[in-house]
Design a protein around this motif. Sequence first.
Motif, PDB file in Angstrom:
ATOM      1  N   LYS A  47     -11.954   9.490   0.877  1.00 18.16           N
ATOM      2  CA  LYS A  47     -10.834  10.024   1.663  1.00 18.16           C
ATOM      3  C   LYS A  47     -10.227   8.918   2.531  1.00 18.16           C
ATOM      4  CE  LYS A  47     -11.572  14.459   0.672  1.00 18.16           C
ATOM      5  NZ  LYS A  47     -10.686  15.199  -0.225  1.00 18.16           N
ATOM      6  N   PRO A  48      -8.962   8.611   2.307  1.00 14.30           N
ATOM      7  CA  PRO A  48      -8.332   7.591   3.153  1.00 14.30           C
ATOM      8  C   PRO A  48      -8.078   8.103   4.568  1.00 14.30           C
ATOM      9  CG  PRO A  48      -6.749   8.501   1.615  1.00 14.30           C
ATOM     10  CD  PRO A  48      -8.059   9.128   1.283  1.00 14.30           C
ATOM     11  N   GLU A  92     -10.376  -2.166   2.354  1.00 12.59           N
ATOM     12  CA  GLU A  92      -9.018  -2.093   1.822  1.00 12.59           C
ATOM     13  C   GLU A  92      -8.139  -1.268   2.744  1.00 12.59           C
ATOM     14  OE1 GLU A  92      -8.903  -0.756  -2.190  1.00 12.59           O
ATOM     15  OE2 GLU A  92     -10.212  -2.368  -2.905  1.00 12.59           O
ATOM     16  N   MET A  93      -6.953  -1.737   2.950  1.00  8.41           N
ATOM     17  CA  MET A  93      -5.981  -0.954   3.711  1.00  8.41           C
ATOM     18  C   MET A  93      -4.580  -1.353   3.252  1.00  8.41           C
ATOM     19  SD  MET A  93      -4.539  -2.968   6.297  1.00  8.41           S
ATOM     20  CE  MET A  93      -4.768  -4.685   6.695  1.00  8.41           C
ATOM     21  N   VAL A 112      -2.790   2.867   5.796  1.00  8.13           N
ATOM     22  CA  VAL A 112      -3.743   3.778   5.151  1.00  8.13           C
ATOM     23  C   VAL A 112      -5.019   2.971   4.881  1.00  8.13           C
ATOM     24  CG1 VAL A 112      -4.204   5.254   3.163  1.00  8.13           C
ATOM     25  CG2 VAL A 112      -1.873   5.089   4.103  1.00  8.13           C
ATOM     26  N   LEU A 113      -6.120   3.452   5.432  1.00  8.26           N
ATOM     27  CA  LEU A 113      -7.394   2.739   5.332  1.00  8.26           C
ATOM     28  C   LEU A 113      -8.288   3.416   4.295  1.00  8.26           C
ATOM     29  CD1 LEU A 113      -6.278   1.873   8.132  1.00  8.26           C
ATOM     30  CD2 LEU A 113      -8.630   1.890   8.967  1.00  8.26           C
ATOM     31  N   HIS A 114      -8.982   2.605   3.521  1.00 10.11           N
ATOM     32  CA  HIS A 114      -9.929   3.119   2.527  1.00 10.11           C
ATOM     33  C   HIS A 114     -11.301   2.559   2.831  1.00 10.11           C
ATOM     34  CE1 HIS A 114      -6.576   4.471  -0.048  1.00 10.11           C
ATOM     35  NE2 HIS A 114      -5.972   3.377   0.393  1.00 10.11           N
ATOM     36  N   ARG A 151      -5.417   7.642   7.840  1.00 10.34           N
ATOM     37  CA  ARG A 151      -4.115   7.106   8.249  1.00 10.34           C
ATOM     38  C   ARG A 151      -4.215   6.602   9.682  1.00 10.34           C
ATOM     39  NH1 ARG A 151       0.297   7.707   5.157  1.00 10.34           N
ATOM     40  NH2 ARG A 151       2.314   7.189   6.060  1.00 10.34           N
TER      41      ARG A 151
END
Lengths: 74, 347
Positions: B232-233, B135-136, B256-258, B235
Motif C-alpha cells: 500500500k503506497p 521508492e517514491m 507517493v511512497l512505496h 501519499r
Amino acid sequence: MRTLALFAVAALFACAPAAPAQPEKKKNEDDFPREKPAVGDKLTDVTVYTPDGKEVKTAELRGHYTVLTFGCLT
Amino acid sequence: MKFFFVYKSLAHPELAGDYVQPFTLDERRAHARQAAKQLGATVPWIVDAMDNRLKHALGDRPNSEFVIDPKGVIVRKRAWSNPAQVRKDLEELVGKVDKVTREEDIKLALAPPVKAAAERGAVPRLKRPRMQAIEMEPVIEPKGLPFYAKLRAEADPEALRTGTGKLYLGFHIDPFHGAHWNNLTPPLKYKLDLPAGAKCSAATAEAAKVKPASDADPREFVLDVENWPTDKPVRLTVTYSACTETACHAVKQEYVLHLRRDRDGGGARGAGAGFWDPDEFAKQMLARDRDGDGKLDRKEVMGLVLPHFEKFDTNGDGVLDAKELRAVSDWLNTHHKPGAPAPVPKK
C-alpha cells in the motif's frame, strides 16, 4: 591517444568512493563477471540522451570500439 | 575509438556538493553538464533515462566499465572502472600506441561543485544508521514549481521487511535550483496519508524554527511506523517556502511512497557526511584478508582502490598494510573535492 589518457584520469575522479568493503557490494563485485550481460553479448539497444537533450540510441555507437564508463557527481 | 561517461543516478546523494537525486530528465542532464565541468575532461557524457534503463541493462553498478566492439558486442566488462586495465584492453584489441600519455602529464580544468544558495550547518543532521532508500514518486505538475526541496525517503530493514520500523524523511534543498529555505515564514510541514490500520509516530509534523533568515540545511525527520502494508503506497504532502535570487515561493508538493527498496536510490552514508573513519575503513578492508597475514595483496583488494594499488603501496612491498589502508581512507575522504590530489605517487 590523448583522449585515452584524459579518459583514464577522468575516470579516477568520476567514480564515487563507494564503500569498497561493505559486504553486499563485495559479493556483487565478485559476481559481476558471471552476470548478464556477459562478454560476447550484444549491447542492449536503448535510447539515452546527450547532456543538451538530444536522443542517442546505443545502436548508433556501432562502427567503433567504444568504452562506456558509468559515473555520477557523487 | 570512442569514449563516453554514462551519467546515472547518484551513488551517494548528499556527498560533496550536497547533491540530491534529480527528479526529471532536465535535472539529470544538468547534473551531467556539471559533472563535465567538475571533471574538466574532454570525454563526452551520455545521460541515462530516468527509468535507469542503461544502468539496469548493464548490471546496475555505480562505476562499471564496458568495452564494446564495432559490431556492438561487449568484449570487456568490469564492475569498477580501471583506467590502467582499459589501456591494456585496448592495446590487446586495437594495438599499442607510440607514445603513452601519463595521468600526471594532464592538467584537468576542474570546476567547483554547485554552490548552495545559502549557508549550511545551522541545523544539526539526524543519524539514520542502516536505512535504505525506498521508492517514491514525486507528483510532478507540468506547469508546477520545481522541487526546490527534494524528498529523500528511507526505511530501516525491519520496516522494509515487516512494515513496522523506522522511516526517514529528509527534505533536501537541490543546489541546482539556486534556492534556499525562507525562515521568515512558517517552517516546512508534511502530512502522511496512511493506509487503514497503519500508524505513525508523526503522521504530520513541522520542522523546527531556524534562526537565520535563510539556510540550505535539510529538514529531517525520523519516524516510527507500524503496520504499513508493503503493498500500500503512502501519499505525502509537503508545504514550505523557498526563495531564489528573484522570488520567494510558497510551495505545496506531493509524493507517493512505496515500502520497497529503491535500488537506484544510492547510499547516503548515514548522516550524509561521506566520511570514512580511517580505523574503521582499514578494519573493513582487512575483512578481505583471505590468507590472514594482516595485509592485502592485489587479489584481496577491490573497488576503487584497486586501480591505484601501487600508489597506495607507499613502501613498495606489494601489499597494503593497516597504515597504508588508513591513508587510503584519507584520500577517499577528500578525493571528490575538485582539486584534491590523486594518491601520492610511490617514491
